[in-house]
Design a protein around this motif. Sequence first.
Motif, PDB file in Angstrom:
ATOM      1  N   HIS A 110      -3.282   3.222  -2.099  1.00 16.45           N
ATOM      2  CA  HIS A 110      -3.504   2.252  -3.167  1.00 16.45           C
ATOM      3  C   HIS A 110      -2.205   1.492  -3.462  1.00 16.45           C
ATOM      4  O   HIS A 110      -1.138   1.830  -2.966  1.00 16.45           O
ATOM      5  CB  HIS A 110      -4.037   2.950  -4.411  1.00 16.45           C
ATOM      6  CG  HIS A 110      -5.390   3.557  -4.208  1.00 16.45           C
ATOM      7  ND1 HIS A 110      -6.556   2.832  -4.272  1.00 16.45           N
ATOM      8  CD2 HIS A 110      -5.756   4.840  -3.910  1.00 16.45           C
ATOM      9  CE1 HIS A 110      -7.586   3.618  -4.036  1.00 16.45           C
ATOM     10  NE2 HIS A 110      -7.133   4.847  -3.812  1.00 16.45           N
ATOM     11  N   VAL A 114       0.852  -1.185   0.000  1.00 15.80           N
ATOM     12  CA  VAL A 114       0.000   0.000   0.000  1.00 15.80           C
ATOM     13  C   VAL A 114       0.892   1.239   0.000  1.00 15.80           C
ATOM     14  O   VAL A 114       1.761   1.403   0.853  1.00 15.80           O
ATOM     15  CB  VAL A 114      -0.920   0.010   1.231  1.00 15.80           C
ATOM     16  CG1 VAL A 114      -1.707   1.322   1.298  1.00 15.80           C
ATOM     17  CG2 VAL A 114      -1.879  -1.178   1.194  1.00 15.80           C
ATOM     18  N   MET A 169     -10.733  -1.576   3.948  1.00 15.07           N
ATOM     19  CA  MET A 169      -9.887  -1.517   2.761  1.00 15.07           C
ATOM     20  C   MET A 169     -10.013  -2.800   1.950  1.00 15.07           C
ATOM     21  O   MET A 169     -10.042  -2.763   0.706  1.00 15.07           O
ATOM     22  CB  MET A 169      -8.425  -1.279   3.151  1.00 15.07           C
ATOM     23  CG  MET A 169      -7.504  -1.066   1.951  1.00 15.07           C
ATOM     24  SD  MET A 169      -5.762  -0.784   2.378  1.00 15.07           S
ATOM     25  CE  MET A 169      -5.874   0.874   3.092  1.00 15.07           C
ATOM     26  N   ASP A 189      -0.723   6.918  -1.012  1.00 18.20           N
ATOM     27  CA  ASP A 189      -2.059   7.345  -1.441  1.00 18.20           C
ATOM     28  C   ASP A 189      -3.135   6.331  -1.064  1.00 18.20           C
ATOM     29  O   ASP A 189      -4.317   6.518  -1.402  1.00 18.20           O
ATOM     30  CB  ASP A 189      -2.087   7.592  -2.952  1.00 18.20           C
ATOM     31  CG  ASP A 189      -1.801   6.323  -3.762  1.00 18.20           C
ATOM     32  OD1 ASP A 189      -1.493   5.274  -3.154  1.00 18.20           O
ATOM     33  OD2 ASP A 189      -1.860   6.401  -5.012  1.00 18.20           O
ATOM     34  N   ARG A 197     -13.209  -2.598   0.000  1.00 18.90           N
ATOM     35  CA  ARG A 197     -13.054  -1.638  -1.097  1.00 18.90           C
ATOM     36  C   ARG A 197     -12.406  -2.292  -2.310  1.00 18.90           C
ATOM     37  O   ARG A 197     -12.825  -2.069  -3.458  1.00 18.90           O
ATOM     38  CB  ARG A 197     -12.200  -0.460  -0.632  1.00 18.90           C
ATOM     39  CG  ARG A 197     -12.003   0.629  -1.673  1.00 18.90           C
ATOM     40  CD  ARG A 197     -10.912   1.592  -1.252  1.00 18.90           C
ATOM     41  NE  ARG A 197      -9.570   1.036  -1.426  1.00 18.90           N
ATOM     42  CZ  ARG A 197      -8.442   1.622  -1.025  1.00 18.90           C
ATOM     43  NH1 ARG A 197      -8.493   2.796  -0.410  1.00 18.90           N
ATOM     44  NH2 ARG A 197      -7.270   1.042  -1.236  1.00 18.90           N
ATOM     45  N   GLU A 198     -11.386  -3.114  -2.077  1.00 17.98           N
ATOM     46  CA  GLU A 198     -10.671  -3.746  -3.190  1.00 17.98           C
ATOM     47  C   GLU A 198     -11.450  -4.914  -3.786  1.00 17.98           C
ATOM     48  O   GLU A 198     -11.463  -5.119  -4.998  1.00 17.98           O
ATOM     49  CB  GLU A 198      -9.286  -4.198  -2.714  1.00 17.98           C
ATOM     50  CG  GLU A 198      -8.376  -3.058  -2.283  1.00 17.98           C
ATOM     51  CD  GLU A 198      -8.119  -2.070  -3.403  1.00 17.98           C
ATOM     52  OE1 GLU A 198      -7.844  -2.510  -4.533  1.00 17.98           O
ATOM     53  OE2 GLU A 198      -8.222  -0.851  -3.148  1.00 17.98           O
ATOM     54  N   THR A 231       0.336  -3.760 -10.279  1.00 15.90           N
ATOM     55  CA  THR A 231      -1.070  -3.392 -10.123  1.00 15.90           C
ATOM     56  C   THR A 231      -1.946  -3.960 -11.238  1.00 15.90           C
ATOM     57  O   THR A 231      -3.171  -3.974 -11.118  1.00 15.90           O
ATOM     58  CB  THR A 231      -1.239  -1.860 -10.074  1.00 15.90           C
ATOM     59  OG1 THR A 231      -0.731  -1.277 -11.281  1.00 15.90           O
ATOM     60  CG2 THR A 231      -0.496  -1.274  -8.879  1.00 15.90           C
ATOM     61  N   HIS A 271     -14.407  -4.378  -6.558  1.00 14.12           N
ATOM     62  CA  HIS A 271     -14.157  -4.214  -7.993  1.00 14.12           C
ATOM     63  C   HIS A 271     -14.637  -5.436  -8.779  1.00 14.12           C
ATOM     64  O   HIS A 271     -14.844  -5.345 -10.002  1.00 14.12           O
ATOM     65  CB  HIS A 271     -12.670  -3.985  -8.252  1.00 14.12           C
ATOM     66  CG  HIS A 271     -12.170  -2.655  -7.779  1.00 14.12           C
ATOM     67  ND1 HIS A 271     -12.319  -1.500  -8.508  1.00 14.12           N
ATOM     68  CD2 HIS A 271     -11.538  -2.296  -6.630  1.00 14.12           C
ATOM     69  CE1 HIS A 271     -11.785  -0.483  -7.846  1.00 14.12           C
ATOM     70  NE2 HIS A 271     -11.303  -0.931  -6.707  1.00 14.12           N
ATOM     71  N   ARG A 280      -4.204  -6.784  -6.339  1.00 12.74           N
ATOM     72  CA  ARG A 280      -4.750  -5.752  -5.477  1.00 12.74           C
ATOM     73  C   ARG A 280      -4.162  -5.947  -4.083  1.00 12.74           C
ATOM     74  O   ARG A 280      -3.624  -7.018  -3.771  1.00 12.74           O
ATOM     75  CB  ARG A 280      -6.280  -5.788  -5.445  1.00 12.74           C
ATOM     76  CG  ARG A 280      -6.896  -5.425  -6.790  1.00 12.74           C
ATOM     77  CD  ARG A 280      -8.406  -5.191  -6.690  1.00 12.74           C
ATOM     78  NE  ARG A 280      -8.932  -4.787  -7.990  1.00 12.74           N
ATOM     79  CZ  ARG A 280      -8.932  -3.543  -8.440  1.00 12.74           C
ATOM     80  NH1 ARG A 280      -8.421  -2.572  -7.690  1.00 12.74           N
ATOM     81  NH2 ARG A 280      -9.419  -3.243  -9.625  1.00 12.74           N
TER      82      ARG A 280
END
Length: 456
Positions: free
Chosen positions: A183, A178, A211, A181, A214-215, A198, A218, A202
Amino acid sequence: MATESGVDRGKLSKLAERERAAFAERHPRSAAAYGRADHLFGRVPMTWMNKTAAGFPVYLKTARGNRLTDLDGNEFIDFCLGDTGAMAGHSPAPVVAAVTRRLGELGGATTMLPTEDAAVVGAELASRFGLPLWSFALTATDANRWAIRLLRAVTGRSKILFHSYCYHGSVDESLIVVGQDGHGRSREGNVGAPVDVTETSRVAEFNDLAMLERELAHGDVAAVLMEPALTNIGIVLPEPGYLAGVRELTRKYGTYLINDETHTFSAGPGGATRFWDLDPDVLTIGKAIGGGVPVGAYGLSAELADALTGRGDLDLVDMGGVGGTLAGNPVSMAATRATLQEVLTEGAFATMTTTATAFAEGIQKIISTYGVPWSVSRLGARVEYRFADPAPRNGTESAASADAELEDFLHVYLANRGVLLTPFHNMALMCPETTLDDVARHHEIFDAALTELTTG
């Protein structure tokens, strides 16, 4: 002046210089052997062997149990144990006997034919970890790579999710952390990445379910590949409810869960999976299960195995990208059977955990006595001290707490007095032969080092 690690940097520098000079005096034959190794890349059989606090490595002469001797005749209490590869101890007698019988009496180091040992090992692993079907590799890195390929195939999804500063060997996809930022970005020092990490991966912080969700949201993550506790960045233990939350989220988003138990096997006979009652779809493991002989393994749930074998478009026999000529060889299988059935038993783990508990408690007492802002974490037979208090709760925090100069000083100080820690971090591992007297000797030296660092 004292720093965040609680030690005087000027004093540390002078003591470190003294200890490196003493190391050179104690190891002239190792130094000479290193100097002669002109035809080895980096002068060592594998470049990571250059991770040494003293400028050159100790050269091995003999190893038994938790004792090593070097070319110069120095004896060491070994708390490194091959960075988990020798958690069973060096050359345990049942493994030596099994390998000797296979090679000398029965014959066949590698044949591309199955042996009955493999089926016994599969049944033992199924009993310990709960996954019913097993296949073998030569390293946990390979086991992880092959598991990733299988899960990409069965899901049709391209990405794998990891925790920042996790350890899964040299798996390309795992070298993601990580960034500032929040990400993903490539981990520092990543060598020759085939693509930007990337594109394949992830990442989320350990102990951060928000977190992670969030990933996963997708919708492109085939699997979460994780250690149930981070290890190679220093032991980072899961907070209450975290592992259950990971399992819930992976199911919510149709993502498979892989537990890599290569290091967390220290938690007990069934690793962290049994210890914390986890329910992964795949489990990977290596190193310790072979008693020092190269082996890796991965276990599959029945549902996943059925999904894979029902796919006529997947070549699981020849050139599909899963397998290796030496995988499952007779020697590895004989060694693994002996290790699991006769060495790393329930009773052995009970003893190792008791010894590790004494190690952790003793270190904590010494740290508290000197008032340095350090912490101690334990996972079964594995103990680690970190230069941070409280203990880091994720990999990024753990990486930020590193103090290479202080770590190197302690490693050389201990080595000069006959104790080895894992060179990559402050990890001490117990094997069945490790005694409370060995622990006391480490603590005596550790206490003396802190006395020199903090007084005068």
